[in-house]
Motif scaffolding. Structure first.
Motif, mmCIF file in Angstrom:
data_model
loop_
_atom_site.group_PDB
_atom_site.id
_atom_site.type_symbol
_atom_site.label_atom_id
_atom_site.label_comp_id
_atom_site.label_asym_id
_atom_site.label_seq_id
_atom_site.Cartn_x
_atom_site.Cartn_y
_atom_site.Cartn_z
ATOM 1 N N UNK A 40 46.654 29.378 36.940
ATOM 2 C CA UNK A 40 47.206 28.128 37.471
ATOM 3 C C UNK A 40 47.849 28.297 38.847
ATOM 4 N N UNK A 41 47.906 29.499 39.362
ATOM 5 C CA UNK A 41 48.574 29.750 40.641
ATOM 6 C C UNK A 41 47.996 28.939 41.805
ATOM 7 N N UNK A 42 46.657 28.738 41.890
ATOM 8 C CA UNK A 42 46.134 27.968 43.030
ATOM 9 C C UNK A 42 46.456 26.477 42.969
ATOM 10 N N UNK A 43 46.923 25.970 41.831
ATOM 11 C CA UNK A 43 47.109 24.525 41.655
ATOM 12 C C UNK A 43 48.505 24.103 42.108
ATOM 13 N N UNK A 44 48.773 24.254 43.391
ATOM 14 C CA UNK A 44 50.102 23.942 43.922
ATOM 15 C C UNK A 44 50.364 22.442 43.980
ATOM 16 N N UNK A 45 49.323 21.615 43.846
ATOM 17 C CA UNK A 45 49.504 20.155 43.849
ATOM 18 C C UNK A 45 49.600 19.580 42.438
ATOM 19 N N UNK A 46 49.521 20.435 41.417
ATOM 20 C CA UNK A 46 49.493 19.976 40.028
ATOM 21 C C UNK A 46 50.806 19.295 39.650
ATOM 22 N N UNK A 47 50.693 18.069 39.117
ATOM 23 C CA UNK A 47 51.864 17.306 38.687
ATOM 24 C C UNK A 47 51.953 17.185 37.174
ATOM 25 N N UNK A 48 50.816 17.271 36.490
ATOM 26 C CA UNK A 48 50.818 17.122 35.033
ATOM 27 C C UNK A 48 49.693 17.945 34.434
ATOM 28 N N UNK A 49 50.000 18.648 33.354
ATOM 29 C CA UNK A 49 48.988 19.415 32.633
ATOM 30 C C UNK A 49 49.209 19.225 31.142
ATOM 31 N N UNK A 50 48.114 19.027 30.424
ATOM 32 C CA UNK A 50 48.163 18.814 28.972
ATOM 33 C C UNK A 50 47.391 19.938 28.298
ATOM 34 N N UNK A 51 48.123 20.830 27.626
ATOM 35 C CA UNK A 51 47.530 21.958 26.899
ATOM 36 C C UNK A 51 47.745 21.815 25.396
ATOM 37 N N UNK A 52 47.975 20.615 24.947
ATOM 38 C CA UNK A 52 48.275 20.404 23.533
ATOM 39 C C UNK A 52 47.056 20.629 22.651
ATOM 40 N N UNK A 53 47.332 20.921 21.367
ATOM 41 C CA UNK A 53 46.294 21.111 20.349
ATOM 42 C C UNK A 53 45.304 22.200 20.725
ATOM 43 N N UNK A 54 45.844 23.388 21.024
ATOM 44 C CA UNK A 54 45.020 24.563 21.280
ATOM 45 C C UNK A 54 45.526 25.707 20.415
ATOM 46 N N UNK A 55 45.130 26.914 20.742
ATOM 47 C CA UNK A 55 45.548 28.087 19.967
ATOM 48 C C UNK A 55 46.486 28.994 20.731
ATOM 49 N N UNK A 56 47.270 28.436 21.649
ATOM 50 C CA UNK A 56 48.179 29.244 22.457
ATOM 51 C C UNK A 56 49.334 29.770 21.621
ATOM 52 N N UNK A 57 49.785 30.973 21.964
ATOM 53 C CA UNK A 57 50.952 31.553 21.308
ATOM 54 C C UNK A 57 52.162 31.582 22.236
ATOM 55 N N UNK A 58 51.967 31.193 23.492
ATOM 56 C CA UNK A 58 53.047 31.124 24.463
ATOM 57 C C UNK A 58 52.649 30.157 25.568
ATOM 58 N N UNK A 59 53.598 29.848 26.421
ATOM 59 C CA UNK A 59 53.321 29.007 27.585
ATOM 60 C C UNK A 59 53.078 29.924 28.775
#
Length: 346
Positions: free
Chosen positions: A103-122
């Motif tokens: 996500x480092x190149x996304x310096x203009x990012x205002x909103x991200x939705x990572x819900x309902x996945x298999x992540x164990x951390x942010x």
């Protein structure tokens, strides 16, 4: 006639397959819909059975919807070509891991939705994005989050305003440091068996918190309610506590929240950010006015210079030309006698 149509269909299918094989036409590009939403370029690759982020989309995409796919891993180069993304939807995938630098190149990012996945951390790098306001990580089992937060550099750079951590198997509110802009927090459907009211001191502008379907006890619930009412939250959005406990049983939390050094530090940080924004706004206005005046002065200077040139050329055209008079050639002319000039005829 039927044979001719059959041959044409065979040729058409063969050409399309050849284009797909050689990358001339991509299946992803054919199926992803391109449009505009609120003047932002949106590409919607919704429910396409994708296994990775497609790399042949328009690089100027600002809203990218990759939800309901089968993406298992986000790689460091997944979004390297799409640096203009402001809104990124990745919910309902199978994301298990995120490589560092994704996500480092996304310096203009205002909103991200990572819900309902298999992540164990942010992914910790999300908290370093300078414009990230809304973060959805709900419905992930964030078992490793507490350990990863030990290495988080605080205060975080992201100006978070909305954070959704619902249904993430959390036993306490994560410590992200001071979040002066956060006004809504969703931690519903978490155990929260180790909830500590002190964590709310970092959220000095919190107005809405969702504690439904948690195991928070009656005293903690009442303390949260008292805290939010003290800092001016709307009663419509504070937790509804069924029991009303006496202060001797459930003491007021003010010495651990609004009267704490952490809360004052949060307020100071918010005021400093507001002053900085006012200074930047004033500097921008001053710079804009100065630039307008500079352009106006330059235009006036150019206009005056052109006007002077026109007057000079006009005076030269109107000036009478003189020639040396033949009388100067006479032998009896005195030495101190001035030269004679005659006006030239037009």
């Amino acid at each position: 006639m039927d044979l001719r149509c059959l041959l044409l269909n065979i040729v058409f299918v063969s050409v399309v397959n050849a284009m797909l094989a050689f990358g001339i036409a991509s299946q992803d590009e054919r199926r992803c819909s391109v449009g505009r939403i609120e003047k932002l370029m949106r590409i919607r690759c919704y429910n396409m059975d994708l296994k990775e982020v497609p790399q042949n989309l328009k690089t100027s995409v600002e809203v990218l919807d990759l939800s309901y796919n089968r993406i298992r891993k986000l790689k460091s180069g997944s979004f390297q070509r799409y640096t203009d993304i402001k809104f990124l939807m990745l919910y309902e995938n199978m994301i298990l891991s995120v490589e560092p630098g994704t996500f480092a190149p996304l310096t203009a990012l205002q909103e991200v939705d990572l819900s309902n996945n298999g992540l164990t951390t942010i992914p910790m790098e999300l908290f370093a994005l300078p414009r990230l306001r809304n973060l959805y990580v709900d419905s992930n089992e964030l078992r490793e989050l507490h350990q990863d937060l030990e290495t988080l550099q605080r205060p975080i750079r992201a100006p978070l305003e909305y954070l959704n951590l619902a249904n993430c198997d959390l036993h306490d509110i994560p410590d992200l440091g001071i979040l002066p802009n956060l006004w809504q927090l969703n931690v519903s459907a978490n155990p929260l068996t180790n909830f500590h009211i002190e964590k709310l001191a970092n959220l000095c502008h919190l107005r809405v918190i969702d504690l439904t379907r948690t195991q928070i006890n009656s005293c903690d619930c009442q303390q949260v309610t008292n805290h939010l009412m003290t800092i001016g939250a709307n009663p419509k959005f504070v937790p509804v506590c069924m029991d009303s406990l006496d202060s001797s049983v459930c003491p007021l939390p003010y010495n651990r929240t609004v009267n704490s050094e952490t809360f004052r530090g949060c307020m100071d940080s918010a005021e400093l950010a507001e002053v900085r924004s006012l200074w930047l706004f004033g500097a921008g206005c001053f710079g804009g006015v100065f630039l307008v005046l500079l352009v106006l002065w330059y235009c006036i200077h150019r206009w005056r210079k052109r006007r002077a040139r026109r007057r000079l050329s006009q005076s030269i055209r109107n000036r009478k030309h003189f020639v040396i008079s033949p009388r100067n050639a006479t032998n009896n002319r005195m030495e101190d006698e001035p030269l004679h000039c005659d006006t030239a005829s037009a």
